[in-house]
Design a protein around this motif. Structure first.
Motif, PDB file in Angstrom:
ATOM      1  N   ASN A   2      49.213  34.985  47.646  1.00 53.39           N
ATOM      2  CA  ASN A   2      49.834  36.261  47.321  1.00 53.39           C
ATOM      3  C   ASN A   2      51.304  36.059  46.988  1.00 53.39           C
ATOM      4  N   ALA A  90      39.415  33.417  35.626  1.00 50.75           N
ATOM      5  CA  ALA A  90      39.725  33.581  37.049  1.00 50.75           C
ATOM      6  C   ALA A  90      41.175  33.188  37.324  1.00 50.75           C
ATOM      7  N   GLU A  94      44.084  35.610  38.840  1.00 51.91           N
ATOM      8  CA  GLU A  94      44.759  35.215  40.077  1.00 51.91           C
ATOM      9  C   GLU A  94      46.275  35.111  39.913  1.00 51.91           C
ATOM     10  N   HIS A  95      46.723  34.775  38.704  1.00 52.68           N
ATOM     11  CA  HIS A  95      48.138  34.511  38.490  1.00 52.68           C
ATOM     12  C   HIS A  95      48.833  35.532  37.600  1.00 52.68           C
TER      13      HIS A  95
END
Length: 128
Positions: A2, A90, A94-95
């Motif tokens: 996170n 993905a 995620e980024h």
């Protein structure tokens, strides 16, 4: 990971924006230019790493092409392309990156990989 967690080298996981720039006092044009040059130097180093990694990836793909040729494995394997594209999607999610950008980038990379494999598989096998 996170946004509270740190990446290696102390960088956080979100993309930097213009608003994240270091504030400078008014009239510090020279300091601003030095910071800009430092950031450009960092970018140039990242580009060198990116290009070297791409060269290594294509080299690995050539070795895969040789293996396919030597073992009569078909060049085109659409399920593998799907795996690679799904992994890129993905990563984008995620980024906080654009999935369309990574999809298009991997389309180019995969096209070059297929071109190289076509050349290799079309070439006669070498005796070992």
């Amino acid at each position: 990971m996170n946004s509270e967690q740190q990446r290696p080298h102390g960088q956080d996981d979100r993309m930097t924006t213009v608003h994240d720039a270091i504030p400078l006092p008014v009239g510090s044009h020279d300091a601003a230019e030095r910071i800009l040059q430092s950031l450009r130097d960092e970018l140039d180093g990242l580009d060198r790493t990116l290009l070297e990694t791409l060269r290594q990836r294509l080299d690995c793909c050539c070795r895969i092409g040789l293996h396919k040729r030597d073992h009569a494995i078909p060049m085109m394997q659409p399920q593998r392309i799907g795996v690679v594209q799904a992994r890129a999607a993905a990563f984008a999610a995620e980024h906080g990156m654009s999935p369309a950008f990574l999809h298009a980038l991997y389309e180019l990379i995969i096209a070059e990989t297929c071109r190289l494999e076509d050349e290799i598989i079309g070439a006669p096998a070498t005796s070992e």
